[in-house]
Each structure stands twice: as structure tokens, then as C-alpha cells.
Enzyme design. Structure first.
Site, mmCIF file in Angstrom:
data_model
loop_
_atom_site.group_PDB
_atom_site.id
_atom_site.type_symbol
_atom_site.label_atom_id
_atom_site.label_comp_id
_atom_site.label_asym_id
_atom_site.label_seq_id
_atom_site.Cartn_x
_atom_site.Cartn_y
_atom_site.Cartn_z
ATOM 1 N NE ARG B 202 -34.898 -16.258 89.382
ATOM 2 C CZ ARG B 202 -36.098 -15.536 89.894
ATOM 3 N NH1 ARG B 202 -36.894 -14.970 89.424
ATOM 4 N NH2 ARG B 202 -35.666 -15.293 91.398
ATOM 5 N NE ARG B 217 -38.579 -11.521 81.342
ATOM 6 C CZ ARG B 217 -39.156 -11.342 82.379
ATOM 7 N NH1 ARG B 217 -38.939 -12.178 83.298
ATOM 8 N NH2 ARG B 217 -39.989 -10.266 82.435
ATOM 9 C CD GLU B 289 -40.835 -8.087 90.523
ATOM 10 O OE1 GLU B 289 -41.735 -8.619 89.673
ATOM 11 O OE2 GLU B 289 -40.444 -8.954 91.202
ATOM 12 C CB SER B 292 -40.428 -9.753 95.084
ATOM 13 O OG SER B 292 -41.855 -10.404 95.341
ATOM 14 N NE ARG B 342 -35.624 -7.386 86.124
ATOM 15 C CZ ARG B 342 -36.633 -7.703 86.000
ATOM 16 N NH1 ARG B 342 -37.861 -7.455 86.899
ATOM 17 N NH2 ARG B 342 -36.934 -8.963 85.071
#
Lengths: 523, 379
Positions: B202, B217, B289, B292, B342
Site C-alpha cells: 500500500r 502503518r 484497528e 475489518s 498490527r
């Protein structure tokens, strides 16, 4: 029919995860810590040999068969961009050993232009001398101007100083251009070669060792593609739609086989004193070049990222080599031994022919790579250690293979010596390369700028400062511990049973929840 | 014009035919342009929304469930970056030289932790009836678009490959969604449940601020993703199943987390409903987070062209042919089973001990050769 995994006696839903073999206490991560690198002001560039002889992209992954041997230098000098970094090439050494260098270039089918390099070097020395002379004169003039002078004398000196300055500027420009050109040409010179390496092309490679022998099958055997189809292990068709040819999905037990191969290999190499790593798979293109690859060449093996100066790695050798870029390591830090697990991406441009079916040649694959940085006098013995580790790993998996000492024309620019392992692939009906172990001596380290400070000899006076021992370039080595797709080919084809099932090599079973065989779904 | 005609009549007809033909050509051109424009505009229309989804922005998201509570530390705690440094688990500096910021090397026990997390998660999800996959990480950009992402937008999250029409995947959702592109599945094949392990890339363009330190991130990471294709009437219940699996996984690892029902402004175009899991990250001092789970209903399948043929109702005449039941679009769902970096943040920060060591969650130990703790090198 409901799709799902059926692992023979052990169904998916009752997978008992056997405890993995514990690592011995000695290897319990009391690994060589990577202590903060000793950074010192860069030593003045001393020209030591680095050839960016990226003539043939080093085949870390199993090379294409002889019919598609990578062409030597496919870029003309004009097309080669000006190097954005300088390799520490030892021009003096090249000049003093030019016969040996010339012979080496010839043996390796390299089209490096040694004569031109020497010519440029001589010219460069001349200009440097001239520059120094002019600088000297300029200092004399400057000093004279400090004293009391008649206006006319002063004016003369000012003029003289001005002329000298202009002359110097021109010379310095010429010197810069010359240095760039010299770099460009000299970087094409391949690494020297170990004296025991056979001279010639692929057919001259010699067999160092053979382990095992081809298994005799009492029934008609299948290749990995057919086995994979019948056992629902891969999908090349869906991948062709989504991505293109030479891409694939692994499914069901093949996924677990990949995880098992990766994990087992990493654990085995950790036990032998290597520090495990995962690495970035997007890197700056300069790092790719410094390792001896050509990201921008025609038929390049390297994918580039649009709108950036970044590439995808074709092997973890690249990001691992980059870790200690532009550093001076302490003698006590060596050797540094890394084992890196990564995905690898290769365009496989220019690779054609039959040896591209199925998993044999793909654009993306997982690989576990070993990388060593050591003192120069130790690299031969670490090369032996690396090939020995490979031999142990492949023997444990029950493969039949031969170890080759690759001949000069097959070496690839960075390698001083290269051992390839070719394993018997019954479905293919021949041996296929599963691994490569190269000793790159100081070829990569001179480009990556990785030096170390040798320790002081015991007889030295205690008063000697730390800075007195000149740094040297480390030697680097790399070796494939496990290239997953080819290993899957080997396992499927060699371990196939008459009933269509595949027996899983014992060492991998604990990593697959104890699974002993991959069975057809109907059973 | 097929019949017998007087020359003058024939000529009139020929003229008429010619005019009609030209008129048609023009209209057909217009139709094509209009269709394209319609497509372009209509593709911007987001998926419909589940009636229970709270309306509003991020602050309107509601908490469906809370599991556990923040662990009370009796000593000053460290964040994952500091822990990683002291235990020699990452190298961001070398990665910055080699690749740039937001890249990293994992080292030593962190490598084994990544392998353990991946393997354990894949095995756990296989046990629940999912088919394991590994996927291509380079895909055609059209597939990226059909899944609802924008490879060419400004601030795109997607890396493109130079000189080609290909991109790097940001999630395995994309190559898995592509498997059954342009297909008609048999009713009996559904549901199809996949668990895919892949690397994800990403650009994180546009992401700035404090929440970008360390592993939180990054440009490249490993992830285990669940993907389901099912009949429309089943998607709500598979959504529940997916979030339940996530809850079980994270509970097994001893994490404290909350499950959120994301509000409308936070859904992203493909999602009909989205549950996010935020885990407590003591070093960060807040929830972050980690997962998802989205029900995309037919948004992706209409773009990917994934249909199925519903089975015949029992009352139908036996004579009815196969082709009589019109195909319908499947529903697709995706859910993060494990986003490795994460998860590493969570484990390091939550399981840190006063002596600087990290306790390894029990389920992962068999995958780490029985290792129970990551200890500082001096011990």
C-alpha cells in the site's frame, strides 16, 4: 461436491498440531546481535575493482536451460545511464594484473573493454597529475599575492591566477567526465574467478557430488502439473485471467506444503547460527544495481514501480545486501550470517521454451535465502559451509540431486565461484536447478560500500590509534536454502504413489499438523 | 426490397434505407457514448446500506461488543518500537536506506512470530471449513477496479508496475475476488469459503500524522484474509460468522478489543455493512484497528461478473430446462483473519514484562518451536 481439504486420516477439522521440535538452548536466539554499526567518516575513495559487469543477470533462481542463456551486456554504452553511485574499483590492481583480468573476461564471455578501461585510467592519472600541478602553481601565485607587490606585478599575477583558474576548471570538468566514463566501463568488468572453476560454457561445469539416485517407479508417473490438477493443488487458469501467464494460486495442501517448507528451512538454518530476517520487497533501484543486477536493461529480470525509482526484488540477496550499505563493520561483528524469507518477483523476460511449464518458471515465488558477510580469507570456507548446509537440507527431504561447480561462462558477473544444485524431477524427466550458492568476494561489497576494520595484530604497540588500520572490503556470499515452487515440483513428482497420493517428507510433517500424505479427494 | 419492384420504387426504398442506416449509425454512436458515460457515473454510486448501520461519520460508529479490558501494568510500559529496539526485533533504519520510510526488516523472534501468526491463523480458519490459498500479488488493474479500488486515482493506495497494466495487491481480497470472475457457479458450489495468505502493498499516500510510527502503518505487510461467496439471502449470516471467527481468534490470543459497527460515512463504496475490530495497544495508548469484516453484497460480483444459478424450487415441472432459471449475482464478503504487523504491535505491547521480555501467547508457542518468551539478549 463440497470443496474442502481432506487430509487423509486426519481430516481438516481434527488437525492435531504436533508440537514443533524445540530449538536447542544454544540456538535459542542468543544470536549474533547486530550491534550498532561503527560509522566513521568515509575513507577517501580508493579505487578498487568493482565491475558493474552486469552482463549476465546472475541466475540466483534456477537458470534457464542453455537455449535461453542470458545474453551478455545487452545495453550499449550510450544507453547506460550515468552511474549515480561510484564503485570502489582498484584500477591500479587491474592495471598491474591486466593479463589475468583479460583472460578472465574472455573466459566469462564478457564484453567488458579492458583496453578502454586502462586507456581511460592512464588518461585520468595524467589529468590528475596536471590538475595537481596547476593547483600547486595557483598556490604559489596566491602566496606571492600576499606580499608587497608593484601594481604591474600584482596585475600580472592576477592574470596568471585567472588563467590558472580557468585552465583548472576545464581540466577538472574533463576529469569528472573521464571518471564517469571510466566508472561506466570498469563496472562492466566481471569478478575474478576461483582457480578451480572449470573454464568454458555450461557443458564444462563439473559435478562435485551426487547424492542419491533416481527413484525407480513401478507405475507410469505424472508430472507436477497433472498431479496438482488431480489433487486440486494449484490454479493456473484463474491466475492467467487475474494476472497473466506464469502466475498461479496454490490451494489446499500445497499451501501447507509451502508454509512447512518455509518454516522448516528457516528453523534448520537458524539452528546453524543464522539470524532470521524478513525483508522489504520494494527497494531502490540503486541497491539492485549495486548487487550486480540490471533493473533497466533490455530483457531485464526486474519489475519497476511506476512513478518511482523503486523495483521489486528478484531475491532477498538484494535487501539483505543493502542492510550494511555504506558501513564500516567491526572485525568482531563478522561473520554476519542471515537467513531471509521473502517473496521474489521476476519478469522472466527472454525465457522461453518447454522448461516454463507449471511451477518451474514463474513470476512470483517464495524463497528462503542465506547471506553471509565475512573476512576475505574466510569466504572460501563459508562457501563450503553454505553448500554443505544445502546438501544437508535437500538430503533430509529425501531428494536425489547433484552439486555442480559452474563453469566460467555460466557464472554471472558478481560470482567468483558458484555451486548449483540440480535435483531429479521425474515428471520433467531431467535434473532441474533448485538452488545456487555464490561466493561474490568483494564484488558486491565494493559497490554497496561494506567495509570492516581488521583487528590489530597482537604485536602492535598498544599506543596505536584505532584509525590506523585501513579498512577492507568484506566478502559476501549468498545461497538458496529453499526455492518453494521448485521444491514443490520435486516433492510432488518424487513422492507420488500409484494411487495418486503424495507422501510428505518426514521432516515437514510436524509443520503440516502431522499430515503424512496428500490424498485424492475421493478417498 | 426483396419483392418485385418498379425501378423508381426501388430507388425510393434504397434512399430510405440509406437514410435509416445513417440515422442508425449516429444514434448507435450516441448510445455507445451515453452508455459509457452512464457506466462511469453509475459506478460511483456506492452500495446500499444495511438498515441497522448507524448513520453519520466515524464517531457515530457503535460498539457491538467489547472483549476483555485493558491490562493494568504495575510498571512503566514501552511501545512496540522501543521494545523492538531493545529486543533486536526490527530494523527501520536499514530499511529506510534500502527502500524508504515505512519499510522494515523483521529480525530474530519477530520473524518466528510472523510465521507463527500466519500458520496458526491459517490452520484455525481451515478448521472452520475454509479452503487455503496463496495468491498472485501482481494483478491486472481491471481486477483491482472491479473489486472497488481505484488504482489510478490521486492519492491512490495502489502501486502500479511500470510499462504494464498491472498493480500490486493491497489485500488478497483482490486476487481471490478475481478467481471466479466472469463465471456462473452452480448453486451447489456455494458457499465458497477461502482463506488466503499473502503479502500486501500500500502506498499509504495521504496518510500522515502520529499514527504512522513503527509497524502501525507500513508499505508492505503479511495478511491472512477470509473471503466468502454465497447466495444473497445468506450474506448477513456469513457476515456474522466471519466476525465471530475473528472474535474467537483474537480472544484466543488474549487480546482486549472492541467490535464496531461502522457508520455510513466510514463504509467505503463496496461495503453494505462493515465491522471493524480495534484492539487495545497500550504503548500507543489507544485502540488501533486490527481487522475489518465487510459484506459487499453484489457490489463486487456485479463488477467481477460472478453469478450463480439458483436451484429449481421443488414444485417445478421436471421438464423445465436448465436454462430457464435466470442467474443471479452472488454476494461476496471479506474479513481480516490476521494483519501481521498490527498483531505484532498488540502482542509486544500487551505481553511485555517488567524485565523487558515478552510472553508469547500460548496458541502460538507450538509454531515457534515451543518458545514461551522473547528475552533480552543479556539473559
Amino acid at each position: 461436491m463440497r470443496r474442502g481439504c481432506c487430509f487423509g486420516g486426519t481430516t481438516l477439522h481434527t488437525l492435531k498440531l504436533a508440537t514443533l521440535p524445540s530449538l536447542s538452548p544454544s540456538s535459542r536466539f542468543v544470536l549474533n546481535p547486530i550491534t550498532p554499526v561503527f560509522r566513521s567518516p568515509r575513507a577517501p575513495l580508493r579505487f578498487s575493482p568493482i565491475g558493474r559487469a552486469l552482463s549476465s543477470a546472475p541466475a540466483v533462481q534456477p537458470a534457464a536451460p542453455s537455449s535461453s542463456k542470458v545474453a551478455t551486456k545487452t545495453i550499449s554504452d550510450d544507453q547506460l545511464a550515468k552511474p549515480q553511485w561510484n564503485a570502489s574499483i582498484d584500477f591500479k590492481w587491474i592495471r598491474d594484473n591486466k593479463d589475468a583480468v583479460a583472460t578472465n573476461i574472455k573466459n566469462r564471455n564478457s564484453n567488458a573493454d579492458l583496453e578502454l578501461v586502462l586507456e581511460l585510467y592512464t588518461k585520468m592519472l595524467e589529468i590528475q597529475k596536471e590538475v595537481e600541478r596547476l593547483r600547486g602553481e595557483r598556490n604559489v601565485v596566491a602566496n606571492k599575492m600576499k606580499g608587497k607587490l608593484e601594481p604591474s606585478e600584482r596585475q600580472k599575477l592576477i592574470e596568471e591566477g585567472k588563467n590558472l583558474k580557468e585552465g583548472l576548471l576545464t581540466l577538472e570538468e574533463d576529469l569528472l567526465k573521464l571518471t564517469d566514463e571510466l566508472q561506466q566501463e570498469a563496472q562492466c568488468i566481471p569478478n575474478m574467478t576461483h582457480p578451480d572453476v572449470p573454464i568454458g560454457d555450461e557443458d564444462s561445469s563439473t559435478i562435485r557430488k551426487k547424492v542419491g539416485s533416481p527413484h525407480d517407479f513401478s507405475f507410469p508417473i505424472k508430472d507436477h502439473l497433472q498431479l496438482g490438477k488431480e489433487l486440486n493443488l494449484f490454479d493456473f487458469d484463474a491466475a492467467a485471467k487475474v494476472s497473466g501467464s506464469k502466475f498461479y494460486y496454490l490451494k489446499n495442501e500445497a499451501v501447507m506444503l509451502e508454509m512447512a517448507l518455509t518454516n522448516w528451512t528457516v528453523f534448520e538454518v537458524i539452528k546453524r547460527g543464522f539470524t532470521p530476517l524478513t525483508t522489504p520487497e520494494i527497494v531502490r533501484s540503486s541497491v539492485v544495481e549495486k548487487c550486480g543486477f540490471q533493473p533497466r536493461g533490455e530483457n531485464t529480470q526486474v519489475y519497476s514501480i511506476e512513478g518511482s525509482d523503486h523495483c521489486l526484488i528478484g531475491t532477498a540477496e538484494i535487501p539483505v545486501g543493502g542492510i550494511h550499505m555504506d558501513s564500516i563493520l567491526a572485525n568482531s561483528q563478522l561473520p554476519l550470517k542471515y537467513v531471509a524469507s521473502s517473496h521474489c518477483f521476476r519478469t522472466e523476460a527472454g525465457a522461453a521454451g518447454t522448461a516454463t511449464r507449471g511451477l518451474y518458471r514463474v513470476h512470483q515465488f517464495s524463497k528462503v535465502e542465506m547471506f553471509v558477510l565475512c573476512q576475505p580469507e574466510e569466504s572460501d570456507s563459508y562457501h563450503e559451509e553454505l553448500i554443505r548446509i544445502e546438501e544437508e537440507l535437500f538430503t533430509s527431504l529425501g531428494l536425489h540431486f547433484k552439486i555442480l561447480d559452474m563453469a566460467t561462462a555460466d557464472l554471472g558477473a558478481p560470482a567468483y565461484r558458484k555451486f548449483d544444485v540440480e535435483a531429479w524431477m521425474p515428471g520433467l524427466g531431467r535434473y532441474g536447478e533448485i538452488s545456487s550458492a555464490s561466493n561474490c568476494t568483494d564484488y558486491q561489497s565494493r559497490r554497496l560500500g561494506i567495509r570492516y576494520r581488521p583487528s590489530e595484530p597482537p604485536s602492535s604497540t598498544p599506543k596505536k590509534g584505532k584509525g590506523n588500520i585501513p579498512t577492507q572490503f568484506v566478502h559476501t556470499l549468498n545461497a538458496t536454502a529453499c526455492a518453494i515452487p521448485r521444491m514443490i515440483v520435486c516433492i510432488l513428482e518424487n513422492y507420488q504413489q500409484e494411487d495418486g497420493s503424495i507422501v510428505i517428507p518426514k521432516p515437514l510433517r510436524p509443520f503440516m499438523g502431522g499430515l503424512e500424505r496428500i490424498t485424492p479427494k475421493s478417498q | 426490397m426483396k419483392g418485385k419492384l418498379e425501378p423508381s420504387e426501388r430507388q425510393k426504398l434504397i434512399e430510405e434505407g440509406k437514410n435509416l442506416k445513417e440515422g442508425l449509425l449516429t444514434l448507435e454512436e450516441d448510445l455507445l457514448k451515453l452508455t459509457d458515460e452512464l457506466q462511469q457515473e453509475a459506478q460511483c454510486i456506492p452500495n446500499m446500506t444495511h438498515p441497522d448501520v448507524p448513520i453519520g461519520d466515524e464517531d457515530s460508529s457503535t460498539i457491538r461488543k467489547k472483549v476483555g479490558s485493558p491490562h493494568d501494568f504495575s510498571f512503566p510500559i514501552k511501545d512496540h518500537l522501543q521494545l523492538g529496539k531493545e529486543l533486536n526485533l526490527f530494523d527501520f533504519d536499514a530499511a529506510a536506506k534500502v527502500s524508504g520510510s515505512k519499510f522494515y526488516y523483521l529480525k530474530n523472534e519477530a520473524v518466528m512470530l510472523e510465521m507463527a501468526l500466519t500458520n496458526w491463523t491459517v490452520f484455525e480458519v481451515i478448521k472452520r471449513g475454509f479452503t487455503p490459498l496463496t495468491t498472485p500479488e501482481i494483478v491486472r488493474s481491471s481486477v483491482v477496479e472491479k473489486c472497488g479500488f481505484q488504482p489510478r486515482g490521486e492519492n491512490t493506495q495502489v502501486y502500479s508496475i511500470e510499462g504494464s497494466d498491472h498493480c500490486l495487491i493491497g489485500t488478497a481480497e483482490i486476487p481471490v475476488g478475481g478467481i471466479h470472475m466472469d463465471s456462473i457457479l452452480a448453486n451447489s458450489q456455494l458457499p465458497l469459503k477461502y482463506v488466503a495468505s499473502s503479502h500486501c502493498f500500500r502506498t499509504e499516500a495521504g496518510a500522515a500524522g502520529t499514527a504512522t510510527r513503527g509497524l502501525y502503518r507500513v508499505h508492505q505487510f503479511s495478511k491472512v484474509e477470509m473471503f466468502v461467496l454465497c447466495q444473497p439471502e445468506e450474506s448477513d449470516s456469513y457476515h456474522e460468522e466471519l466476525i465471530r471467527i475473528e472474535e474467537e481468534l483474537f480472544t484466543s490470543l488474549g487480546l482486549h478489543f472492541k467490535i464496531l459497527d461502522m457508520a455510513t460515512a466510514d463504509l467505503g463504496a463496496p461495503a453494505y455493512r462493515k465491522f471493524d475490530v480495534e484492539a487495545w495497544m497500550p504503548g500507543l495508548g489507544r485502540y488501533g484497528e486490527i481487522s475489518s469484516a465487510s459484506n459487499c453484497t453484489d457490489y463486487q460480483s456485479r463488477r467481477l461478473g460472478i453469478r450463480y444459478r439458483p436451484s429449481e424450487p421443488p414444485s417445478s415441472t421436471p421438464k423445465k430446462g436448465k436454462g430457464n432459471i435466470p442467474t443471479q449475482f452472488v454476494h461476496t464478503l471479506n474479513a481480516t483473519a490476521c494483519a501481521i504487523p498490527r498483531m505484532i504491535v498488540c502482542i509486544l505491547e500487551n505481553y511485555q514484562q517488567e524485565d523487558g521480555s515478552i510472553v508469547i501467547p500460548k496458541p502460538l508457542r507450538p509454531f515457534m518451536g515451543g518458545l514461551e518468551r522473547i528475552t533480552p539478549k543479556s539473559q
